[in-house]
Design a protein around this motif. Structure first.
Motif, short mmCIF file in Angstrom:
data_model
loop_
_atom_site.label_atom_id
_atom_site.label_comp_id
_atom_site.label_asym_id
_atom_site.label_seq_id
_atom_site.Cartn_x
_atom_site.Cartn_y
_atom_site.Cartn_z
N ASP A 136 1.18 -1.02 -0.40
CA ASP A 136 0.40 0.00 -0.16
C ASP A 136 0.62 1.42 -0.47
N GLU A 137 0.74 2.49 -0.66
CA GLU A 137 0.81 3.96 -0.31
C GLU A 137 0.75 4.50 1.08
N PRO A 138 2.20 4.47 1.34
CA PRO A 138 1.76 5.29 2.62
C PRO A 138 0.47 6.15 3.11
N GLU A 139 -0.11 6.15 3.75
CA GLU A 139 -0.86 7.31 4.64
C GLU A 139 -1.04 8.93 4.32
N ARG A 140 -2.02 9.70 3.64
CA ARG A 140 -1.66 11.01 3.08
C ARG A 140 -2.18 12.22 4.26
N PHE A 141 -1.62 12.96 4.89
CA PHE A 141 -2.09 13.59 5.92
C PHE A 141 -2.04 15.34 5.88
N PRO A 142 -2.86 16.41 4.69
CA PRO A 142 -2.40 16.97 4.14
C PRO A 142 -2.17 18.21 5.70
N LEU A 143 -1.07 19.29 5.77
CA LEU A 143 -1.55 20.20 6.72
C LEU A 143 -0.96 21.63 5.94
N GLY A 144 -1.99 22.03 6.74
CA GLY A 144 -1.67 23.70 5.60
C GLY A 144 -1.71 24.25 7.20
N GLN A 145 -1.02 26.08 6.84
CA GLN A 145 -0.64 26.84 8.10
C GLN A 145 -1.97 26.48 8.65
N GLY A 146 -1.32 26.46 10.36
CA GLY A 146 -2.32 26.61 10.91
C GLY A 146 -2.53 25.24 11.63
N ASP A 147 -3.09 24.27 10.71
CA ASP A 147 -3.29 23.12 11.83
C ASP A 147 -2.16 21.82 12.80
N PHE A 148 -2.64 21.10 12.84
CA PHE A 148 -2.18 20.53 14.01
C PHE A 148 -1.63 18.68 14.41
N ALA A 149 -1.35 18.44 14.25
CA ALA A 149 -0.81 16.26 14.09
C ALA A 149 -0.31 16.44 15.35
N VAL A 150 -0.93 14.67 16.03
CA VAL A 150 -0.21 14.07 17.52
C VAL A 150 0.52 13.24 16.26
N VAL A 151 1.84 12.93 16.64
CA VAL A 151 2.07 11.99 15.62
C VAL A 151 2.62 10.62 17.92
N PRO A 152 2.31 9.22 18.11
CA PRO A 152 2.28 9.12 19.09
C PRO A 152 3.57 8.29 18.86
N SER A 153 4.46 7.80 20.15
CA SER A 153 6.20 7.29 19.87
C SER A 153 5.82 6.59 19.15
N TRP A 154 6.79 5.79 18.22
CA TRP A 154 7.34 4.48 17.28
C TRP A 154 6.83 4.54 15.75
N THR A 155 6.17 5.58 16.04
CA THR A 155 4.85 5.54 14.57
C THR A 155 5.79 6.44 13.56
N GLU A 156 6.10 5.62 11.97
CA GLU A 156 6.97 6.09 11.01
C GLU A 156 5.90 7.39 10.55
N HIS A 157 6.94 8.33 10.47
CA HIS A 157 5.85 9.00 9.66
C HIS A 157 6.98 10.26 8.47
N GLN A 158 6.93 10.76 7.85
CA GLN A 158 8.10 11.88 6.85
C GLN A 158 7.03 12.36 6.20
N ALA A 159 7.91 13.61 6.63
CA ALA A 159 7.11 14.96 6.22
C ALA A 159 7.64 15.10 4.56
N LEU A 160 6.64 16.10 3.97
CA LEU A 160 6.92 15.71 2.61
C LEU A 160 6.13 17.41 1.74
N ASN A 161 6.91 18.11 1.09
CA ASN A 161 6.65 19.07 0.15
C ASN A 161 6.73 18.81 -0.47
N GLU A 162 5.22 18.89 -1.36
CA GLU A 162 4.98 18.94 -2.82
C GLU A 162 4.52 20.02 -3.28
N SER A 163 4.52 21.33 -2.69
CA SER A 163 4.78 22.38 -3.19
C SER A 163 5.99 23.47 -3.44
N GLU A 164 5.96 24.30 -3.98
CA GLU A 164 6.65 25.44 -3.75
C GLU A 164 7.29 26.43 -3.94
#
Length: 197
Positions: A136-164
């Motif tokens: 499967d592809e990784p799950e995607r969670f778009p984050l725009g200015q002002g958004d929050f996200a919680v990442v529990p310990s041991w959760t694999e994650h990656q930051a991606l910037n597809e913008s300009e």
């Protein structure tokens, strides 16, 4: 005595208050890049903001340049601490002199783990999380200015910037200093150095 430790930790700051600590943006954020950027171009910048100021939390800043991504990572063990053993026949007048009641082998509490809160301060990026199933592809969670996200310990994650434009995230973690375990890929081994794309 062990049951008093949480109470003591809560009361101690009231008895011995600490001072405020400030970290200036000019000490965290890199200077603006000249146009055009000079090679080699850094694609991901991670800077400590509040580290080793308190044992309960820390903060850092993550900047992901346009069309770039961080390595796959997780926030693993935050460390261990040594317990204090008090004998049932505790006597303060002799306890510090005679420590024969202490175990000869060092015992560790289970490690504590580092949960993280991400605040998207600028730009629009994507927080990727490990795929549910193999293939499967990784799950995607778009984050725009002002958004929050919680990442529990041991959760694999990656930051991606597809913008300009640059993506800037403020990351607040439990523990006194950040723990980042960079991986070679989703479910991969620990990388020797962070992989940045």
């Amino acid at each position: 005595m062990a049951s008093l430790m949480p109470l003591i930790q809560d009361l101690l700051p009231m008895i011995l208050p600490s001072s405020i600590s400030v970290t200036k943006a000019c000490d965290i954020l890199p200077p603006p890049t000249p146009t055009p950027p000079s090679p080699p171009r850094i694609k991901v910048i991670s800077r400590d903001a509040v580290v080793n100021k308190t044992d309960k939390m820390c903060a850092s800043v993550l900047i992901v340049k346009p069309h770039s991504s961080s390595s796959v990572r997780h926030h693993g063990e935050q460390g261990t601490c040594q317990p204090i053993f008090l004998p049932s026949s505790y006597n303060s007048s002799i306890w510090y002199k005679d420590q024969s009641h202490l175990p000869t082998q060092k015992t560790k509490y289970p490690p504590s783990f580092q949960d993280a809160i991400i605040y998207a301060a600028a730009g629009t990026g994507v927080l990727l999380s490990s795929p549910k199933d193999e293939g499967d592809e990784p799950e995607r969670f778009p984050l725009g200015q002002g958004d929050f996200a919680v990442v529990p310990s041991w959760t694999e994650h990656q930051a991606l910037n597809e913008s300009e434009v640059d993506v800037l995230w403020v990351i607040i973690r439990s523990g006194s200093s950040p723990v980042e375990v960079n991986l070679t890929d989703w479910g991969g081994a620990e990388a020797k150095e962070p992989l940045r794309r």
